[in-house]
Design a protein around this motif. Structure first.
Motif, mmCIF file in Angstrom:
data_model
loop_
_atom_site.group_PDB
_atom_site.id
_atom_site.type_symbol
_atom_site.label_atom_id
_atom_site.label_comp_id
_atom_site.label_asym_id
_atom_site.label_seq_id
_atom_site.Cartn_x
_atom_site.Cartn_y
_atom_site.Cartn_z
ATOM 1 N N PRO A 111 -3.792 -40.641 10.284
ATOM 2 C CA PRO A 111 -2.821 -40.683 11.179
ATOM 3 C C PRO A 111 -3.170 -38.383 10.053
ATOM 4 C CG PRO A 111 -1.679 -41.901 10.929
ATOM 5 C CD PRO A 111 -2.368 -41.979 9.737
ATOM 6 N N ALA A 112 -2.656 -37.458 11.591
ATOM 7 C CA ALA A 112 -3.980 -36.225 10.841
ATOM 8 C C ALA A 112 -2.193 -35.922 10.340
ATOM 9 C CB ALA A 112 -3.190 -35.184 11.977
ATOM 10 N N LYS A 113 -1.042 -35.514 10.454
ATOM 11 C CA LYS A 113 0.281 -35.882 9.274
ATOM 12 C C LYS A 113 0.069 -35.564 7.706
ATOM 13 C CE LYS A 113 4.262 -38.781 10.017
ATOM 14 N NZ LYS A 113 4.793 -39.437 9.989
ATOM 15 N N TYR A 114 -1.010 -37.243 7.786
ATOM 16 C CA TYR A 114 -1.658 -37.397 6.377
ATOM 17 C C TYR A 114 -2.479 -36.925 5.422
ATOM 18 C CZ TYR A 114 2.923 -39.888 7.210
ATOM 19 O OH TYR A 114 3.611 -40.939 7.066
ATOM 20 N N ARG A 115 -3.260 -36.005 6.487
ATOM 21 C CA ARG A 115 -5.294 -35.685 5.351
ATOM 22 C C ARG A 115 -4.750 -34.926 4.983
ATOM 23 N NH1 ARG A 115 -7.683 -35.759 11.861
ATOM 24 N NH2 ARG A 115 -6.857 -38.334 12.595
ATOM 25 N N LYS A 116 -3.907 -34.178 4.845
ATOM 26 C CA LYS A 116 -3.709 -32.734 4.617
ATOM 27 C C LYS A 116 -3.113 -33.422 3.275
ATOM 28 C CE LYS A 116 -3.783 -28.291 3.496
ATOM 29 N NZ LYS A 116 -4.800 -27.503 3.853
ATOM 30 N N LEU A 117 -2.408 -34.110 2.813
ATOM 31 C CA LEU A 117 -2.017 -34.240 1.918
ATOM 32 C C LEU A 117 -2.900 -35.271 1.128
ATOM 33 C CD1 LEU A 117 1.798 -35.961 3.292
ATOM 34 C CD2 LEU A 117 1.449 -34.214 0.858
ATOM 35 N N ALA A 150 3.091 -29.285 -3.594
ATOM 36 C CA ALA A 150 4.842 -28.585 -2.519
ATOM 37 C C ALA A 150 5.389 -27.545 -2.256
ATOM 38 C CB ALA A 150 6.281 -29.287 -3.708
ATOM 39 N N VAL A 151 4.549 -26.830 -3.438
ATOM 40 C CA VAL A 151 4.869 -25.325 -3.482
ATOM 41 C C VAL A 151 3.554 -24.596 -1.840
ATOM 42 C CG1 VAL A 151 3.764 -22.946 -4.250
ATOM 43 C CG2 VAL A 151 4.865 -24.748 -5.548
ATOM 44 N N GLU A 152 2.181 -25.533 -2.431
ATOM 45 C CA GLU A 152 1.363 -25.330 -0.982
ATOM 46 C C GLU A 152 1.710 -25.358 0.893
ATOM 47 O OE1 GLU A 152 -2.071 -24.121 0.837
ATOM 48 O OE2 GLU A 152 -1.382 -24.128 -1.199
ATOM 49 N N LEU A 153 2.269 -26.530 0.624
ATOM 50 C CA LEU A 153 3.357 -27.332 1.993
ATOM 51 C C LEU A 153 4.612 -26.456 2.143
ATOM 52 C CD1 LEU A 153 1.312 -30.308 2.242
ATOM 53 C CD2 LEU A 153 0.012 -28.662 3.086
ATOM 54 N N GLU A 154 5.240 -26.184 1.078
ATOM 55 C CA GLU A 154 6.774 -25.527 1.181
ATOM 56 C C GLU A 154 7.374 -26.889 1.594
ATOM 57 O OE1 GLU A 154 6.366 -22.485 3.678
ATOM 58 O OE2 GLU A 154 5.634 -20.847 2.758
ATOM 59 N N LYS A 155 7.085 -27.925 0.964
ATOM 60 C CA LYS A 155 8.481 -29.154 0.965
ATOM 61 C C LYS A 155 9.154 -29.432 -0.534
ATOM 62 C CE LYS A 155 5.226 -31.101 5.055
ATOM 63 N NZ LYS A 155 4.654 -32.604 5.759
ATOM 64 N N PRO A 156 10.018 -29.978 0.160
ATOM 65 C CA PRO A 156 10.645 -30.260 -1.463
ATOM 66 C C PRO A 156 9.793 -31.298 -2.049
ATOM 67 C CG PRO A 156 12.002 -30.319 0.431
ATOM 68 C CD PRO A 156 10.894 -30.410 0.961
ATOM 69 N N LEU A 157 9.934 -31.295 -3.245
ATOM 70 C CA LEU A 157 8.827 -32.331 -4.202
ATOM 71 C C LEU A 157 9.455 -33.967 -3.875
ATOM 72 C CD1 LEU A 157 7.070 -32.927 -6.067
ATOM 73 C CD2 LEU A 157 8.927 -32.777 -7.599
ATOM 74 N N GLY A 158 10.675 -34.255 -3.505
ATOM 75 C CA GLY A 158 10.410 -35.285 -2.694
ATOM 76 C C GLY A 158 9.625 -36.118 -1.750
ATOM 77 N N THR A 159 10.033 -34.677 -0.360
ATOM 78 C CA THR A 159 9.575 -34.873 0.362
ATOM 79 C C THR A 159 7.890 -35.493 0.500
ATOM 80 O OG1 THR A 159 10.739 -33.864 1.643
ATOM 81 C CG2 THR A 159 8.557 -34.311 3.436
ATOM 82 N N VAL A 160 6.741 -35.414 -0.571
ATOM 83 C CA VAL A 160 5.459 -34.891 -0.877
ATOM 84 C C VAL A 160 5.664 -36.474 -1.481
ATOM 85 C CG1 VAL A 160 3.688 -33.618 -2.133
ATOM 86 C CG2 VAL A 160 5.099 -32.353 -0.895
ATOM 87 N N LYS A 161 6.386 -36.904 -2.122
ATOM 88 C CA LYS A 161 5.965 -37.751 -2.856
ATOM 89 C C LYS A 161 6.072 -39.130 -2.104
ATOM 90 C CE LYS A 161 7.036 -37.057 -7.870
ATOM 91 N NZ LYS A 161 7.197 -38.083 -9.579
ATOM 92 N N ALA A 162 7.028 -39.053 -1.658
ATOM 93 C CA ALA A 162 7.375 -40.148 -0.940
ATOM 94 C C ALA A 162 6.092 -40.231 0.958
ATOM 95 C CB ALA A 162 8.465 -40.121 0.432
#
Length: 203
Positions: free
Chosen positions: A150-156, A171-183
């Motif tokens: 799915p598109a939302k996972y490709r960038k990660l 996390a810095v690149e996407l401006e998301k919490p570290l926990g969200t990135v890991k999940a």
């Protein structure tokens, strides 16, 4: 454990049947069964080598991706688990060499389910000319599945596998919490496992 006249356990013979179904019959359930049987063992073997749970999950996914891409080349001279563990070990050694990690167990002998020794031996080579080749192979292994995400996972996945950013950098690149990135990366890996085992229809 039951052993037949060729020295293979009943489990090994079942694996051979699953491989035949996967390669000849294109049986997606056979791929899924092989992954279910060995995913945990491969993960913990890699974890012993690198002592990092996130990288171990990444490398486990890569090992199965490479094994399934090359399953048609498998010869029944030894057990599937021996072959799979060697793929996983070699891929992890390449990762260790590239990252020049300091690990606690680089010279270890493990046994597969058939009792065969799988030796891990990492040489120190600060100027490994294969680094770029190794990188390209790792990227190729993953790229064949990424377009189906799915598109939302490709960038990660792009940032983690292709750009080789750390979780903190993502996390810095996407401006998301570290926990969200890991999940989300964990979920991405689960989806890649499903794609590798032919279950993309459920995604």
């Amino acid at each position: 454990m039951e052993i037949n006249e060729r020295g293979f356990s009943s489990k090994a013979l079942e694996d051979f049947e699953l491989i035949d179904r996967a390669v000849v019959g294109k049986d997606q359930q056979a791929f899924a069964t092989l992954m279910k049987r060995y995913k945990k063992a491969v993960y913990f073997m890699i974890l012993k080598m690198i002592r990092d749970a996130d990288d171990a999950e990444d490398l486990t996914m890569e090992a199965f991706a490479k094994a399934f891409r090359n399953l048609h080349k498998f010869k029944k001279d030894y057990t599937f688990s021996t072959w799979l563990f060697r793929i996983a070990t070699n891929n992890t050694i390449d990762f260790i060499r590239k990252k020049k990690l300091k690990t606690m167990s680089l010279n270890t002998t493990l046994s597969d389910d058939g009792g065969n020794a799988v030796t891990i031996d990492v040489e120190d080579d600060d100027n490994n000319p294969q680094d770029e080749y190794i990188k390209s192979q790792r990227i190729e292994m993953v790229r064949i599945f990424v377009d189906k995400l799915p598109a939302k996972y490709r960038k990660l996945v792009q940032l983690r596998y292709f750009d080789e950013l750390s979780y903190e950098e993502i996390a810095v690149e996407l401006e998301k919490p570290l926990g969200t990135v890991k999940a989300q990366l964990h979920r991405s890996r689960e989806l890649l496992y499903e794609i590798a085992s032919g279950k993309e229809g459920h995604i």
